[in-house]
Design a protein around this motif. Structure first.
Motif, short mmCIF file in Angstrom:
data_model
loop_
_atom_site.label_atom_id
_atom_site.label_comp_id
_atom_site.label_asym_id
_atom_site.label_seq_id
_atom_site.Cartn_x
_atom_site.Cartn_y
_atom_site.Cartn_z
N TYR B 31 0.84 -1.20 0.00
CA TYR B 31 0.00 0.00 0.00
C TYR B 31 0.87 1.24 0.00
O TYR B 31 0.71 2.15 -0.79
N ASN B 32 1.79 1.29 0.95
CA ASN B 32 2.74 2.40 1.06
C ASN B 32 4.13 1.86 1.35
O ASN B 32 4.28 0.79 1.95
N LEU B 33 5.13 2.63 0.96
CA LEU B 33 6.50 2.33 1.34
C LEU B 33 7.05 3.58 2.01
O LEU B 33 6.89 4.69 1.50
N GLN B 34 7.67 3.39 3.16
CA GLN B 34 8.14 4.52 3.93
C GLN B 34 9.62 4.33 4.25
O GLN B 34 10.06 3.24 4.64
N TRP B 35 10.40 5.38 4.07
CA TRP B 35 11.81 5.39 4.45
C TRP B 35 11.97 6.20 5.74
O TRP B 35 11.40 7.30 5.87
N GLN B 51 3.28 6.31 -1.96
CA GLN B 51 2.06 5.52 -2.09
C GLN B 51 2.22 4.55 -3.26
O GLN B 51 3.01 4.79 -4.18
N SER B 52 1.43 3.49 -3.23
CA SER B 52 1.61 2.42 -4.22
C SER B 52 1.39 2.91 -5.65
O SER B 52 1.92 2.34 -6.60
N SER B 53 0.61 3.98 -5.79
CA SER B 53 0.33 4.50 -7.13
C SER B 53 1.42 5.46 -7.62
O SER B 53 1.39 5.91 -8.77
N GLN B 54 2.37 5.79 -6.75
CA GLN B 54 3.41 6.75 -7.09
C GLN B 54 4.69 6.03 -7.49
O GLN B 54 4.90 4.87 -7.14
N ARG B 55 5.55 6.76 -8.20
CA ARG B 55 6.82 6.18 -8.62
C ARG B 55 8.00 6.74 -7.82
O ARG B 55 9.02 6.08 -7.69
N GLU B 56 7.85 7.99 -7.36
CA GLU B 56 8.94 8.56 -6.58
C GLU B 56 8.45 9.74 -5.74
O GLU B 56 7.38 10.30 -5.98
N GLN B 57 9.28 10.07 -4.75
CA GLN B 57 9.04 11.22 -3.90
C GLN B 57 10.40 11.87 -3.62
O GLN B 57 11.42 11.19 -3.52
N THR B 58 10.36 13.20 -3.49
CA THR B 58 11.60 13.94 -3.25
C THR B 58 11.40 14.87 -2.07
O THR B 58 10.33 15.45 -1.88
N LEU B 62 17.04 14.22 -0.78
CA LEU B 62 16.61 12.83 -0.80
C LEU B 62 15.60 12.58 -1.91
O LEU B 62 14.70 13.40 -2.13
N ASN B 63 15.78 11.45 -2.58
CA ASN B 63 14.81 11.02 -3.59
C ASN B 63 14.57 9.54 -3.43
O ASN B 63 15.52 8.75 -3.41
N ALA B 64 13.31 9.15 -3.28
CA ALA B 64 12.97 7.74 -3.15
C ALA B 64 12.15 7.32 -4.35
O ALA B 64 11.26 8.04 -4.78
N SER B 65 12.46 6.15 -4.88
CA SER B 65 11.71 5.61 -6.01
C SER B 65 11.08 4.29 -5.63
O SER B 65 11.52 3.61 -4.69
N LEU B 66 10.04 3.92 -6.35
CA LEU B 66 9.34 2.67 -6.09
C LEU B 66 9.01 1.99 -7.41
O LEU B 66 8.43 2.61 -8.31
N ASP B 67 9.40 0.73 -7.53
CA ASP B 67 9.04 -0.09 -8.68
C ASP B 67 8.37 -1.34 -8.14
O ASP B 67 9.05 -2.30 -7.75
N LYS B 68 7.05 -1.33 -8.10
CA LYS B 68 6.31 -2.45 -7.50
C LYS B 68 6.51 -3.73 -8.30
O LYS B 68 6.60 -4.82 -7.72
N SER B 69 6.57 -3.61 -9.62
CA SER B 69 6.64 -4.82 -10.44
C SER B 69 7.90 -5.61 -10.18
O SER B 69 7.90 -6.84 -10.23
N SER B 70 9.00 -4.89 -9.89
CA SER B 70 10.25 -5.60 -9.61
C SER B 70 10.48 -5.76 -8.12
O SER B 70 11.47 -6.37 -7.71
#
Lengths: 115, 112
Positions: B31-35, B51-58, B62-70
């Protein structure tokens, strides 16, 4: 003002005793949690409460009993303390579920040492 | 059952370098990923939530990315400073009032 506050910060006690850790949040959040961080620094969820109702109870001995008198408080009572209960216990809260509401805010932790 | 792995377990770099911390997870139904960062003897400070629908946050450097498929997330820290020294934790939730599932963290040291 501290958003999520835990007391005490340190707790040293003898095996077999009963102790409580208090947690209060002033963020107006609906959901509160207890986590345990073991000696290897691994954090694991213990309990979660939403609007004073228990939602999650992970595999935790029944010597641990959370109590939520109101939405702003989630206390952790531990009976018959054992050596293996020594850890840092963190309280956290979130606004609720759904998107950014699930951001969790943590207290500073309570370091419990059982002798 | 969700498992979260963070690599490397420890990292020491000179001040000023850009660096990447890695987080992988086994179940893409997040659902969410938190650093977070954790300083010695202290609590956890939330850095970024994706959030699961997002790809990155800055946020700042700091920049965080999310790739759910991998099943992967990265935390990029630009122009590192000694004050960035801490343990960085990746955590996931399945939603609702679920608790976070944490990785074991990356212990980062920035050398002055």
């Amino acid at each position: 003002d501290t958003a999520v506050s835990q007391t005490p910060k340190y707790l040293v006690t003898q095996m077999g005793n009963d102790k409580s850790i208090k947690c209060e949040q002033n963020l107006g959040h609906d959901t509160m949690y207890w986590y345990k961080q073991d000696s290897k620094k691994f954090l694991k969820i213990m309990f979660s409460y939403n609007n004073k109702e228990l939602i999650i109870n992970e595999t935790v001995p029944n010597r641990f009993s959370p109590k939520s008198p109101d939405k702003a408080h989630l206390n952790l009572h531990i009976n018959s303390l054992e050596l293996g209960d020594s850890a840092v216990y963190f309280c956290a809260s979130s606004q609720g579920s759904g998107g950014s509401k699930n951001i969790q805010y943590f207290g500073a932790g309570t370091r419990l040492s059982v002798l | 059952k969700q498992e979260v792995t963070q690599i490397p377990a420890a990292l020491s770099v000179p001040e000023g370098e850009n660096l990447v911390l890695n987080c992988s997870f086994t179940d893409s139904a997040i659902y969410n990923l938190q650093w977070f960062r954790q300083d010695p003897g202290k609590g956890l400070t939330s850095l970024l939530l994706i959030q699961s629908s997002q790809r990155e946050q800055t946020s700042g450097r700091l920049n965080a990315s999310l790739d759910k498929s991998s099943g992967r997330s990265t935390l990029y820290i630009a122009a590192s400073q000694p004050g960035d020294s801490a343990t960085y934790l990746c955590a996931l939730t399945g939603g609702g009032a679920d608790g976070l599932t944490f990785g074991k963290g990356t212990h980062l040291i920035i050398q002055p």
